[in-house]
Design a protein around this motif. Sequence first.
Motif, mmCIF file in Angstrom:
data_model
loop_
_atom_site.group_PDB
_atom_site.id
_atom_site.type_symbol
_atom_site.label_atom_id
_atom_site.label_comp_id
_atom_site.label_asym_id
_atom_site.label_seq_id
_atom_site.Cartn_x
_atom_site.Cartn_y
_atom_site.Cartn_z
ATOM 1 N N ASP A 433 9.596 -18.125 -12.031
ATOM 2 C CA ASP A 433 10.158 -17.332 -13.016
ATOM 3 C C ASP A 433 9.494 -17.387 -14.314
ATOM 4 O OD1 ASP A 433 11.446 -15.788 -10.889
ATOM 5 O OD2 ASP A 433 13.673 -16.764 -11.787
ATOM 6 N N GLN A 434 9.528 -18.730 -14.677
ATOM 7 C CA GLN A 434 9.291 -19.148 -16.048
ATOM 8 C C GLN A 434 7.487 -19.462 -16.140
ATOM 9 O OE1 GLN A 434 10.377 -23.090 -17.376
ATOM 10 N NE2 GLN A 434 9.129 -23.460 -18.809
ATOM 11 N N GLU A 435 6.808 -19.866 -15.032
ATOM 12 C CA GLU A 435 5.372 -19.934 -15.542
ATOM 13 C C GLU A 435 4.676 -18.744 -14.806
ATOM 14 O OE1 GLU A 435 3.784 -22.454 -16.473
ATOM 15 O OE2 GLU A 435 5.519 -23.756 -16.820
ATOM 16 N N PHE A 436 5.275 -17.930 -13.868
ATOM 17 C CA PHE A 436 4.300 -16.900 -13.372
ATOM 18 C C PHE A 436 5.183 -15.584 -13.302
ATOM 19 C CE2 PHE A 436 2.646 -20.393 -11.156
ATOM 20 C CZ PHE A 436 1.321 -20.340 -11.202
ATOM 21 N N GLY A 437 5.976 -15.453 -14.602
ATOM 22 C CA GLY A 437 6.711 -13.892 -14.577
ATOM 23 C C GLY A 437 7.701 -13.671 -13.576
ATOM 24 N N GLY A 438 8.106 -14.314 -12.627
ATOM 25 C CA GLY A 438 8.852 -13.898 -11.647
ATOM 26 C C GLY A 438 8.516 -14.321 -10.167
ATOM 27 N N SER A 439 9.866 -14.409 -9.494
ATOM 28 C CA SER A 439 9.639 -14.840 -8.204
ATOM 29 C C SER A 439 10.223 -13.518 -7.089
ATOM 30 C CB SER A 439 10.347 -16.145 -7.814
ATOM 31 O OG SER A 439 11.655 -15.854 -8.304
ATOM 32 N N LYS A 440 10.699 -12.642 -7.789
ATOM 33 C CA LYS A 440 11.709 -11.557 -7.087
ATOM 34 C C LYS A 440 10.963 -10.445 -6.782
ATOM 35 C CE LYS A 440 15.585 -8.743 -7.998
ATOM 36 N NZ LYS A 440 16.816 -8.474 -8.822
ATOM 37 N N PRO A 441 10.442 -9.875 -5.744
ATOM 38 C CA PRO A 441 9.708 -8.722 -5.830
ATOM 39 C C PRO A 441 10.359 -7.422 -6.402
ATOM 40 C CG PRO A 441 10.980 -8.827 -3.571
ATOM 41 C CD PRO A 441 11.162 -10.277 -4.522
ATOM 42 N N LEU A 442 9.487 -6.508 -7.028
ATOM 43 C CA LEU A 442 9.732 -5.337 -7.624
ATOM 44 C C LEU A 442 8.749 -4.342 -7.072
ATOM 45 C CD1 LEU A 442 11.566 -3.985 -9.864
ATOM 46 C CD2 LEU A 442 9.690 -4.569 -11.500
ATOM 47 N N GLU A 443 9.366 -3.295 -6.535
ATOM 48 C CA GLU A 443 8.539 -2.413 -5.569
ATOM 49 C C GLU A 443 9.056 -0.982 -6.206
ATOM 50 O OE1 GLU A 443 5.633 -2.477 -3.324
ATOM 51 O OE2 GLU A 443 6.774 -4.140 -3.584
ATOM 52 N N PHE A 444 8.026 -0.187 -6.326
ATOM 53 C CA PHE A 444 8.209 1.385 -6.674
ATOM 54 C C PHE A 444 7.381 2.314 -5.659
ATOM 55 C CE2 PHE A 444 9.244 -0.942 -10.405
ATOM 56 C CZ PHE A 444 10.169 -0.240 -11.161
ATOM 57 N N SER A 445 7.787 3.284 -5.319
ATOM 58 C CA SER A 445 7.170 4.261 -4.403
ATOM 59 C C SER A 445 6.495 5.333 -5.484
ATOM 60 C CB SER A 445 8.083 4.898 -3.140
ATOM 61 O OG SER A 445 7.577 5.942 -2.779
ATOM 62 N N LEU A 446 5.500 5.616 -5.076
ATOM 63 C CA LEU A 446 4.660 6.521 -5.912
ATOM 64 C C LEU A 446 4.209 7.557 -5.251
ATOM 65 C CD1 LEU A 446 2.417 4.338 -8.297
ATOM 66 C CD2 LEU A 446 4.881 5.293 -8.762
ATOM 67 N N SER A 447 4.374 8.994 -5.571
ATOM 68 C CA SER A 447 3.693 9.986 -4.750
ATOM 69 C C SER A 447 3.422 11.203 -5.612
ATOM 70 C CB SER A 447 4.918 10.618 -3.854
ATOM 71 O OG SER A 447 5.702 9.778 -2.946
ATOM 72 N N ALA A 448 2.150 11.628 -5.365
ATOM 73 C CA ALA A 448 1.550 12.972 -5.956
ATOM 74 C C ALA A 448 2.566 13.970 -6.172
ATOM 75 C CB ALA A 448 0.328 13.415 -5.401
ATOM 76 N N GLY A 449 2.845 14.709 -7.098
ATOM 77 C CA GLY A 449 3.733 15.778 -7.553
ATOM 78 C C GLY A 449 3.156 16.930 -6.962
ATOM 79 N N PRO A 450 4.085 18.079 -7.051
ATOM 80 C CA PRO A 450 3.542 19.233 -6.295
ATOM 81 C C PRO A 450 2.297 19.970 -7.109
ATOM 82 C CG PRO A 450 5.489 19.814 -7.367
ATOM 83 C CD PRO A 450 5.382 18.064 -7.493
ATOM 84 N N LYS A 451 1.999 19.548 -8.425
ATOM 85 C CA LYS A 451 0.925 20.289 -8.981
ATOM 86 C C LYS A 451 -0.237 19.410 -9.119
ATOM 87 C CE LYS A 451 3.682 23.669 -11.593
ATOM 88 N NZ LYS A 451 3.864 24.426 -13.101
ATOM 89 N N ALA A 452 -0.171 18.024 -8.280
ATOM 90 C CA ALA A 452 -1.406 17.203 -8.552
ATOM 91 C C ALA A 452 -1.934 17.026 -7.031
ATOM 92 C CB ALA A 452 -0.548 15.791 -8.686
ATOM 93 N N LYS A 453 -3.312 16.932 -7.273
ATOM 94 C CA LYS A 453 -4.319 16.672 -6.097
ATOM 95 C C LYS A 453 -3.983 15.519 -5.361
ATOM 96 C CE LYS A 453 -8.479 15.546 -6.698
ATOM 97 N NZ LYS A 453 -9.801 15.109 -6.835
ATOM 98 N N ASP A 454 -4.141 14.410 -6.302
ATOM 99 C CA ASP A 454 -3.533 12.854 -5.460
ATOM 100 C C ASP A 454 -3.324 12.057 -6.725
ATOM 101 O OD1 ASP A 454 -6.105 11.996 -6.521
ATOM 102 O OD2 ASP A 454 -6.819 12.991 -4.864
ATOM 103 N N LEU A 455 -3.050 10.864 -6.277
ATOM 104 C CA LEU A 455 -2.708 9.562 -7.138
ATOM 105 C C LEU A 455 -3.769 9.360 -8.324
ATOM 106 C CD1 LEU A 455 -0.258 7.674 -5.239
ATOM 107 C CD2 LEU A 455 0.545 9.295 -7.048
#
Length: 748
Positions: A433-455
């Motif tokens: 946590d101190q030396e590398f900014g964290g040890s706990k995984p942080l995860e987000f799902s991303l999806s292209a919106g209805p008006k987007a071709k892709d990410l």
Amino acid sequence: MFTKKNSFWSLGMALLMTLVILIFRPSVVFDYDFESFFPQEDEELLFYQDFRGKFENDNDYLLIALGGNTEVFDSVFLSAANSLNKSLKKLEKVERTISLLDLEEPIVNPFGIRYRKVLDWENAERLQNSRKTILGSLQYQKGLISKDGNYLLILLKNKQRISKEDGDELYQEIKNLVANSGINEYHLAGKIRAQGEFVNLLQEEFTFFLGISLILIVCLLIIIFRTWWGVLVPLTVLALGILWTISLSLYFNKPLDVMSVMQPTILSVVGLAALIHFFNHYLTQIRNGHPKDEAIRISFSELVTAVFLTCITTSLGFVSLFFTNIQNLKFFGLYTGLGVMLMFLAVVMIAPGMLYLLTPFKVSENDSFSVMWRKGMRLAFLWTLAHTKSIVWVFVLITLISAYGLSKLQVNGYILDDLPENNSLINEFRFFDQEFGGSKPLEFSLSAGPKAKDLMQYEVLKEQEKLESFIKEAFGASAVVSPLTLAKSLNKALNSGSEKAFATPTIGQVRRIEPYLGKAVEESPVRVLTSDFKSGRLSGRTEDMGSLESSAMKAKLSKFLEEEINPDLLLVRITGTSHLIDISHESVTAQMAKGLGFAFLIVALIVGFLFRSWKIAVISLIPNVIPLLWVCGLMFVFGIQLKLTTAIIFTVAFGIAVDDTIHFMAKLKMELSKGKSWLYAIKRTYLETGKAIILTTLILVSGFSILTLSQFGVTFYSGLLIGMALFFALVADLILLPVLLILLKKEP
């Protein structure tokens, strides 16, 4: 029912059951699985499982930090680290490693694509250039190298959803390689290490509490009964009851886990409490002049219903945990509840037969110990009668103060907060946590919106840029990778590897990187995009700040997404194992209310059925609800926070504490059936049942107090808070309950 012949048959059946278990011994398995604390059959879990299928499990990694007091940019050190890295890659259960040691950046020029080593120590000049580039780059700092350059990180990705046994084997192989690498200082943290150390502690504690419970029980039995049969019979009953319970869970492939540590103590004190009620009544019959055989038959026949009701309410208190959506709690509740009923069977099948076989010492009615008890109980009852109004007001005042404390309790839990504070694993996670900014995984799902071709569309990348900046600032996230990271890397590659080009590409630059996207997705060390570019992940690491602070951050995230991110272009959802653990902690009040509500209903139905009176059913609940509120007040005073593991305390404490109330009410009904007046029946109940209630509470509190010696947070707080709840329940049963019954004035 409890004649000598029937009791011998029951004793024989109990011994036969034990013999079968000893012949067909189940395999003893210890386990600790983080995912058993996830909310089961929950929409968030189903979403994560689908997300995991597209990408990977977010916590199947081991963090390996190599270094020391000086910078890692030394050719000798780097050669040793590189040799270690190559050895790690060869391990059977390792999918890949990610580090600066072998990371290469693509450079696109008119002649094609070439790759440049990020960290090159072939000669002093190249090493110096690499040092300057790496320490000046936000792309690698706190992700693969510490901010001051003293530690180098190897992110080892192990086999997905690795089993406990394979994880232990792999961790030992890794530890041996690191220890023999010639690198003096290293740090290791991750799932495969955490599970192994949890189970090692678990095995030590299970053995310790089994032994210490035995010693305590022997001491208490000697003090209470002062006869050899008063020690031998309970020890035999409790040993077989615990054996049956543990064997049952193992036969059904339920491994012993962090919650199982408490089972021997719980079953011991519950079984011993039942035996004390039987033995106390048995000795009373002996003092009244009944022959031994008649005393055994009367004592067990008259109390078996009351003891059964107390055991069934305790059992249902535990079983109510099965209706939560946390797997670990579900099966702890189920098998402990079944264990309580197996202990009841052990008591009624073994104790009468053994008592018939044994010859007890002569019991004197006028020994100083008995006289002292009778005198003390009479004085206590007279004092209660003289202070009825004062007692009610004191209980009301303390309860109101405790209710205020309950309203101020905070729900907060950490991933590793069940481990002892000085445990080396906690220190290792804090290091990362101190030396590398964290040890706990942080995860987000991303999806292209209805008006987007892709990410990878320019407008969508700009939305991702806003999101990434927010997550780094609000969550303190490090080592962030996403489709935007991939776009930045390609943009850098198309600009001769210039560090300034590691930025969100312009519309024109997006068009330039499009031909290289497919290959980049395939060769990326971390999968951040699906093949159609419509789904992706933003992954990073953060400190374990606790579910309370995490909830506040998620609230900020929701507000940010609503105000700043265009849902027509980008859909964002937080997910991952850390998020699921937080949900489990956040749902603690609902889990607690569900379990207690079920327990309250069962007790009210039982007492209401006994007395055919809803008023008495309500009165019987009051002395058992008040202790729970007082425990909440105690938690507030001592700063103990609610979390998933402390929430079960209230259900368990209520299930055990209500036993004394049921004994009291069952005895009251028996006295009333003999034609005694309401007040006189209460007096006789108080004098005859009070001793057993005090002795059982003494044993229960002593038994649970032993759990405070535990290194596990869940076990420590269970012992402390359940012990206090039982003490408060004793006070309520012997002071408040008689007052409430007296104020009722009339017979039901």
